[in-house]
Design a protein around this motif. Structure first.
Motif, PDB file in Angstrom:
ATOM      1  N   GLY A   6       2.671 -48.500 -46.829  1.00  0.00           N
ATOM      2  CA  GLY A   6       2.258 -49.148 -45.594  1.00  0.00           C
ATOM      3  C   GLY A   6       2.631 -48.407 -44.333  1.00  0.00           C
ATOM      4  O   GLY A   6       2.483 -48.942 -43.233  1.00  0.00           O
ATOM      5  N   ILE A   7       3.134 -47.170 -44.462  1.00  0.00           N
ATOM      6  CA  ILE A   7       3.589 -46.388 -43.312  1.00  0.00           C
ATOM      7  C   ILE A   7       2.784 -45.088 -43.232  1.00  0.00           C
ATOM      8  O   ILE A   7       2.598 -44.403 -44.242  1.00  0.00           O
ATOM      9  N   GLU A   8       2.316 -44.761 -42.058  1.00  0.00           N
ATOM     10  CA  GLU A   8       1.639 -43.470 -41.867  1.00  0.00           C
ATOM     11  C   GLU A   8       2.686 -42.363 -41.825  1.00  0.00           C
ATOM     12  O   GLU A   8       3.665 -42.456 -41.092  1.00  0.00           O
ATOM     13  N   TYR A   9       2.491 -41.324 -42.632  1.00  0.00           N
ATOM     14  CA  TYR A   9       3.461 -40.229 -42.667  1.00  0.00           C
ATOM     15  C   TYR A   9       2.757 -38.923 -43.022  1.00  0.00           C
ATOM     16  O   TYR A   9       1.617 -38.911 -43.500  1.00  0.00           O
ATOM     17  N   GLY A  87      12.710 -50.109 -40.213  1.00  0.00           N
ATOM     18  CA  GLY A  87      12.837 -51.360 -40.966  1.00  0.00           C
ATOM     19  C   GLY A  87      11.923 -51.402 -42.173  1.00  0.00           C
ATOM     20  O   GLY A  87      12.293 -51.932 -43.229  1.00  0.00           O
ATOM     21  N   TYR A  88      10.720 -50.836 -42.039  1.00  0.00           N
ATOM     22  CA  TYR A  88       9.772 -50.814 -43.163  1.00  0.00           C
ATOM     23  C   TYR A  88      10.250 -49.857 -44.247  1.00  0.00           C
ATOM     24  O   TYR A  88      10.164 -50.166 -45.451  1.00  0.00           O
ATOM     25  N   ILE A  89      10.771 -48.697 -43.837  1.00  0.00           N
ATOM     26  CA  ILE A  89      11.300 -47.737 -44.822  1.00  0.00           C
ATOM     27  C   ILE A  89      12.449 -48.375 -45.590  1.00  0.00           C
ATOM     28  O   ILE A  89      12.509 -48.327 -46.824  1.00  0.00           O
ATOM     29  N   ALA A  90      13.374 -48.997 -44.854  1.00  0.00           N
ATOM     30  CA  ALA A  90      14.539 -49.639 -45.478  1.00  0.00           C
ATOM     31  C   ALA A  90      14.112 -50.789 -46.388  1.00  0.00           C
ATOM     32  O   ALA A  90      14.638 -50.956 -47.499  1.00  0.00           O
TER      33      ALA A  90
END
Length: 484
Positions: A6-9, A87-90
């Motif tokens: 769910g994270i753009e990377y 927070g999303y990564i964690a």
């Protein structure tokens, strides 16, 4: 695990991203073998400068927010707006523990800490996690508090440890900074409480409207707006209540003058509580309207959580001040010494007024200062309040940080009308000594600004300093001197 779900990377270098990592940290000193290092950019420290240290300590994946030299044989990932995504990564790393917890958020300018302590007590003997200004408490485990609301990674870790300890309820202070900076971005709250809004943090928010809108964000993150508990005696509370009441009929308002739940002080250390046309009388040891407001709000939260009013009323008797909140230093002296965290105009006025209402008192001696690198506009306001409500005022330091103490004192002094009648003692320890040396029988010394804090910050140096320790020592020294 897919920590980037769910994270753009962007992958800058892939050594082995599919591996199972053993931990995740943004502090290079805490990195161990096979950890992920988050290179956060802060106001004073840039984590990108510590990549070498992190790799040396065992990091096998580095997450950055800008292009860096890929000189180590580890994976590199670039994520823009990294702090907002932390927070999303964690949460991905730890399996979203917050979704398995009941989370209570308390926001407002004053009263957050006391309210969280009260909620804990009014819930009875339940195992809880409490997060706030004084400490982070996971059942019986206590962790030193760095921020009122921890960084998002630290929050998720606390939630994960809570679950592993069999805890299913978290009570937390939610600061305006945490709401603006995204520390609670991945949280949905089950219950929320609004205490009040008075001037503070305008160095960050610029004006009261921005400050209010930051606090309001907590209530936008509620799963059910009906689980709002709002101080309706506060002007901003009225505004919040009116906005959300339109679509949520069961919001609970509280106050001393108004509200679904309200109370008043009676004689003989007791209070009368009114709720749903019923009246209850309870023993109550705390002083001051501010304590009653916090108690009513805490009662509202635990009522929403399903506790019975009869049980709550019984528990009111066991409520005591949180550390550093109108806390008495008693060494058997014939004058009172009270330590309080008050560091805003409203809080300072409240604690002095409570002191003035104590029976058989002498003079009220107020020690106060204003923090450096913080809202300058509140300084003359606090001087005016201290002068107007105290018999003796002692102006001193209170964490000047990197700001010139002279500038702070000059700002404060603009609020005095009769500056000549006040005592100016820059050194805080000497100010406390002075107050204790001049106190007469039945006088009340208020040492304000630090409360629970056990440090003083000058420049970039943080050293041990405890108002209560110094007050206790000086009281005993005076007694010994008088005895001899």
């Amino acid at each position: 695990m897919n920590i980037f779900s769910g994270i753009e990377y962007r992958v800058l270098k892939n050594i082995d991203l599919e591996r199972e990592y053993c931990g995740i940290e943004y502090d290079s000193r805490k990195i161990k073998e096979n950890f992920i290092f988050i290179a956060l950019e802060g106001a004073n420290v840039d984590g990108h400068n510590y990549i070498d240290v992190a790799v040396k300590n065992g990091a096998t994946c580095i997450i950055v927010s800008k292009e860096v030299e890929l000189k180590h044989n580890v994976s590199y990932i670039l994520i823009e707006n990294l702090r907002q995504k932390l927070g999303y990564i964690a949460s991905n790393f730890f399996g979203w523990p917050q979704k398995k917890l009941t989370i209570v958020g308390v926001t407002g300018t004053n009263g957050k800490t006391s309210s969280t302590y009260m909620i804990e007590k009014l819930l009875g003997n339940k195992k809880i996690t409490r997060i706030g200004t004084i400490e982070y408490k996971i059942d019986d485990e206590v962790i030193e508090a760095v921020n009122t609301t921890p960084e998002s990674l630290d929050l998720i870790k606390i939630f994960d440890r809570s679950l592993k300890k069999g805890i299913d309820c978290v009570i937390m202070e939610v600061s305006s900074h945490s709401l603006e900076l995204g520390r609670v971005e991945t949280l949905d709250f089950d219950y929320a409480m609004f205490t009040n809004l008075t001037q503070d943090h305008l160095d960050y928010h610029q004006n009261m409207e921005n400050y209010f809108l930051a606090k309001r964000k907590l209530f936008l993150k509620l799963k059910d707006k009906n689980n709002s508990v709002i101080n309706i005696d506060d002007n901003y509370g009225q505004r919040l209540h009116k906005e959300f009441l339109e679509n949520s009929e069961n919001i609970l308002s509280y106050g001393i003058n108004n509200g679904d739940l309200h109370g008043e002080f009676l004689e003989n250390d007791s209070v009368k509580i009114k709720f749903k046309e019923k009246e209850f009388v309870a023993k109550y040891k705390l002083l001051g309207d501010f304590n009653l407001y916090n108690t009513l709000g805490a009662m509202g939260i635990v009522l929403k959580m399903g506790e019975k009013m009869e049980d709550i009323i019984k528990r009111l008797e066991i409520l005591r001040p949180a550390p550093g909140r109108f806390e008495t230093v008693d060494c058997g002296q014939d004058y009172k010494v009270i330590v309080d965290y008050a560091h805003t105009p409203d809080a300072l006025e409240n604690v002095i007024k409570v002191a003035k209402n104590i029976k058989n008192r002498g003079n009220v001696i107020t020690i106060f200062g204003c923090g450096g690198d913080r809202d300058r506009t509140k300084r003359p306001l606090m001087a005016n309040i201290a002068e107007k409500n105290s018999d003796i005022v002692i102006l001193t330091e209170d964490n000047p940080r990197t700001e010139n103490p002279e500038q702070i004192f000059n700002d404060v002094k603009k609020g005095f009308i009769d500056i000549e009648r006040h005592i100016f003692e820059p050194e805080r320890e000497e100010a406390i000594k002075k107050a204790i040396s001049i106190a007469k029988k039945n006088d009340i010394i208020l040492i304000t600004g630090k409360g629970h804090e056990t440090y003083h910050i000058k420049g970039l140096i943080k050293y041990h300093f405890d108002d209560k320790e110094i007050a206790r020592r000086e009281i005993v020294r005076r007694k010994m001197k008088e005895k001899n």
